[in-house]
Design a protein around this motif. Structure first.
Motif, PDB file in Angstrom:
ATOM      1  N   UNK A  93       0.172  15.750  -4.610  1.00  0.00           N
ATOM      2  CA  UNK A  93      -0.881  16.694  -4.254  1.00  0.00           C
ATOM      3  C   UNK A  93      -0.790  17.926  -5.140  1.00  0.00           C
ATOM      4  N   UNK A  94      -1.919  18.323  -5.744  1.00  0.00           N
ATOM      5  CA  UNK A  94      -1.972  19.552  -6.536  1.00  0.00           C
ATOM      6  C   UNK A  94      -0.906  19.594  -7.610  1.00  0.00           C
ATOM      7  N   UNK A  95      -0.194  20.713  -7.651  1.00  0.00           N
ATOM      8  CA  UNK A  95       0.853  20.897  -8.655  1.00  0.00           C
ATOM      9  C   UNK A  95       2.157  20.230  -8.254  1.00  0.00           C
ATOM     10  N   UNK A  96       2.169  19.609  -7.076  1.00  0.00           N
ATOM     11  CA  UNK A  96       3.339  18.872  -6.630  1.00  0.00           C
ATOM     12  C   UNK A  96       3.277  17.485  -7.240  1.00  0.00           C
ATOM     13  N   UNK A  97       4.315  17.109  -7.954  1.00  0.00           N
ATOM     14  CA  UNK A  97       4.321  15.795  -8.583  1.00  0.00           C
ATOM     15  C   UNK A  97       5.110  14.784  -7.772  1.00  0.00           C
ATOM     16  N   UNK A  98       5.550  15.162  -6.568  1.00  0.00           N
ATOM     17  CA  UNK A  98       6.314  14.262  -5.725  1.00  0.00           C
ATOM     18  C   UNK A  98       5.396  13.346  -4.936  1.00  0.00           C
ATOM     19  N   UNK A  99       5.728  12.080  -4.910  1.00  0.00           N
ATOM     20  CA  UNK A  99       5.098  11.143  -4.001  1.00  0.00           C
ATOM     21  C   UNK A  99       5.965  11.100  -2.739  1.00  0.00           C
ATOM     22  N   UNK A 100       7.265  11.300  -2.909  1.00  0.00           N
ATOM     23  CA  UNK A 100       8.197  11.294  -1.799  1.00  0.00           C
ATOM     24  C   UNK A 100       7.963  12.516  -0.906  1.00  0.00           C
ATOM     25  N   UNK A 101       8.424  12.445   0.348  1.00  0.00           N
ATOM     26  CA  UNK A 101       8.365  13.641   1.196  1.00  0.00           C
ATOM     27  C   UNK A 101       9.127  14.784   0.523  1.00  0.00           C
ATOM     28  N   UNK A 102       8.563  15.971   0.617  1.00  0.00           N
ATOM     29  CA  UNK A 102       9.196  17.121  -0.015  1.00  0.00           C
ATOM     30  C   UNK A 102       9.165  18.327   0.920  1.00  0.00           C
ATOM     31  N   UNK A 103      10.051  19.266   0.637  1.00  0.00           N
ATOM     32  CA  UNK A 103      10.240  20.461   1.464  1.00  0.00           C
ATOM     33  C   UNK A 103       9.752  21.680   0.712  1.00  0.00           C
ATOM     34  N   UNK A 104       9.064  22.571   1.444  1.00  0.00           N
ATOM     35  CA  UNK A 104       8.693  23.897   0.956  1.00  0.00           C
ATOM     36  C   UNK A 104       9.482  24.900   1.814  1.00  0.00           C
ATOM     37  N   UNK A 105      10.638  25.355   1.346  1.00  0.00           N
ATOM     38  CA  UNK A 105      11.438  26.255   2.193  1.00  0.00           C
ATOM     39  C   UNK A 105      10.695  27.538   2.574  1.00  0.00           C
ATOM     40  N   UNK A 106       9.914  28.086   1.656  1.00  0.00           N
ATOM     41  CA  UNK A 106       9.206  29.341   1.904  1.00  0.00           C
ATOM     42  C   UNK A 106       8.151  29.214   2.992  1.00  0.00           C
ATOM     43  N   UNK A 107       7.667  27.993   3.272  1.00  0.00           N
ATOM     44  CA  UNK A 107       6.723  27.767   4.362  1.00  0.00           C
ATOM     45  C   UNK A 107       7.404  27.176   5.593  1.00  0.00           C
ATOM     46  N   UNK A 108       8.635  26.695   5.416  1.00  0.00           N
ATOM     47  CA  UNK A 108       9.361  26.119   6.535  1.00  0.00           C
ATOM     48  C   UNK A 108       8.823  24.773   6.970  1.00  0.00           C
ATOM     49  N   UNK A 109       8.389  23.947   5.981  1.00  0.00           N
ATOM     50  CA  UNK A 109       7.857  22.643   6.348  1.00  0.00           C
ATOM     51  C   UNK A 109       8.161  21.595   5.283  1.00  0.00           C
ATOM     52  N   UNK A 110       7.946  20.346   5.687  1.00  0.00           N
ATOM     53  CA  UNK A 110       8.055  19.206   4.777  1.00  0.00           C
ATOM     54  C   UNK A 110       6.742  18.441   4.854  1.00  0.00           C
ATOM     55  N   UNK A 111       6.370  17.790   3.747  1.00  0.00           N
ATOM     56  CA  UNK A 111       5.074  17.105   3.673  1.00  0.00           C
ATOM     57  C   UNK A 111       5.141  15.841   2.842  1.00  0.00           C
ATOM     58  N   UNK A 112       4.192  14.970   3.114  1.00  0.00           N
ATOM     59  CA  UNK A 112       3.868  13.849   2.239  1.00  0.00           C
ATOM     60  C   UNK A 112       2.348  13.698   2.328  1.00  0.00           C
ATOM     61  N   UNK A 113       1.716  13.371   1.202  1.00  0.00           N
ATOM     62  CA  UNK A 113       0.255  13.304   1.117  1.00  0.00           C
ATOM     63  C   UNK A 113      -0.221  11.881   0.859  1.00  0.00           C
ATOM     64  N   UNK A 114      -1.425  11.596   1.334  1.00  0.00           N
ATOM     65  CA  UNK A 114      -2.097  10.324   1.078  1.00  0.00           C
ATOM     66  C   UNK A 114      -3.588  10.563   1.281  1.00  0.00           C
ATOM     67  N   UNK A 115      -4.395   9.541   1.036  1.00  0.00           N
ATOM     68  CA  UNK A 115      -5.853   9.690   1.148  1.00  0.00           C
ATOM     69  C   UNK A 115      -6.441   8.597   2.024  1.00  0.00           C
ATOM     70  N   UNK A 116      -7.583   8.904   2.625  1.00  0.00           N
ATOM     71  CA  UNK A 116      -8.324   7.871   3.347  1.00  0.00           C
ATOM     72  C   UNK A 116      -9.222   7.143   2.346  1.00  0.00           C
ATOM     73  N   UNK A 117      -9.972   6.129   2.764  1.00  0.00           N
ATOM     74  CA  UNK A 117     -10.785   5.360   1.806  1.00  0.00           C
ATOM     75  C   UNK A 117     -11.830   6.185   1.051  1.00  0.00           C
ATOM     76  N   UNK A 118     -12.188   7.370   1.548  1.00  0.00           N
ATOM     77  CA  UNK A 118     -13.185   8.206   0.880  1.00  0.00           C
ATOM     78  C   UNK A 118     -12.576   9.346   0.081  1.00  0.00           C
ATOM     79  N   UNK A 119     -11.258   9.339  -0.113  1.00  0.00           N
ATOM     80  CA  UNK A 119     -10.614  10.379  -0.896  1.00  0.00           C
ATOM     81  C   UNK A 119     -10.365  11.668  -0.134  1.00  0.00           C
ATOM     82  N   UNK A 120     -10.563  11.666   1.193  1.00  0.00           N
ATOM     83  CA  UNK A 120     -10.183  12.839   1.978  1.00  0.00           C
ATOM     84  C   UNK A 120      -8.669  12.954   1.945  1.00  0.00           C
ATOM     85  N   UNK A 121      -8.166  14.140   1.733  1.00  0.00           N
ATOM     86  CA  UNK A 121      -6.732  14.380   1.647  1.00  0.00           C
ATOM     87  C   UNK A 121      -6.125  14.424   3.042  1.00  0.00           C
ATOM     88  N   UNK A 122      -5.115  13.585   3.247  1.00  0.00           N
ATOM     89  CA  UNK A 122      -4.396  13.551   4.508  1.00  0.00           C
ATOM     90  C   UNK A 122      -2.936  13.865   4.240  1.00  0.00           C
TER      91      UNK A 122
END
Length: 152
Positions: A93-122
């Protein structure tokens, strides 16, 4: 006083295809008609509305076509495999080049991204404990690297 989020909405191109996709994510269909479907995210608390129509041609922007689902940290660690089992591909997602789950310490969260069939970001997202010395760290860490760093 706000108590939570009740609903969010996404544009879609094919209601039948989208219903099948969101059911693969484990969401329960709450209601549908000929061009709209609503899925419970948390039953009786929050739902996602899908609207079939030309609005799906609106160019992607996270302020318009993005939803983050709250998950547990333990689920986050195996989320990419869980998605693969459902024939859904995790994506950077965006400037993140990780496909794996990743952590943003400054936000206090971890994320992984994918899309639905219409390209909506999930996104799957969870809150994490961040030691005081990392709360201003703007580095993004693959989850395994983060665990090594904080358990050190």
């Amino acid at each position: 006083m706000i108590q939570g989020l009740f609903e969010a909405h996404l544009p879609i191109s094919n209601l039948k295809q989208s219903i099948e996709f969101y059911q693969k994510l484990g969401l329960e269909l709450a209601w549908k008609d000929e061009d709209t479907a609503f899925f419970w995210i948390e039953k009786e608390k929050s739902w996602l509305g899908l609207w079939e129509g030309k609005e799906v041609d609106t160019p992607y922007h996270p302020s318009l076509r993005h939803i983050a689902f709250r998950v547990s940290y333990e689920f986050m660690k195996q989320s990419v495999d869980w998605l693969k089992e459902r024939e859904i591909e995790a994506k950077p997602f965006g400037k993140n080049f990780f496909v794996e789950p990743f952590v943003r310490p400054y936000q206090g969260n971890a994320s992984v991204y994918f899309e639905d069939p219409d390209g909506n970001s999930l996104e799957f997202m969870c809150f994490i404990e961040v030691p005081a010395e990392y709360r201003l760290d703007t580095t993004k860490y693959v989850i395994e690297d983060w665990e090594k760093r904080v358990k050190g």
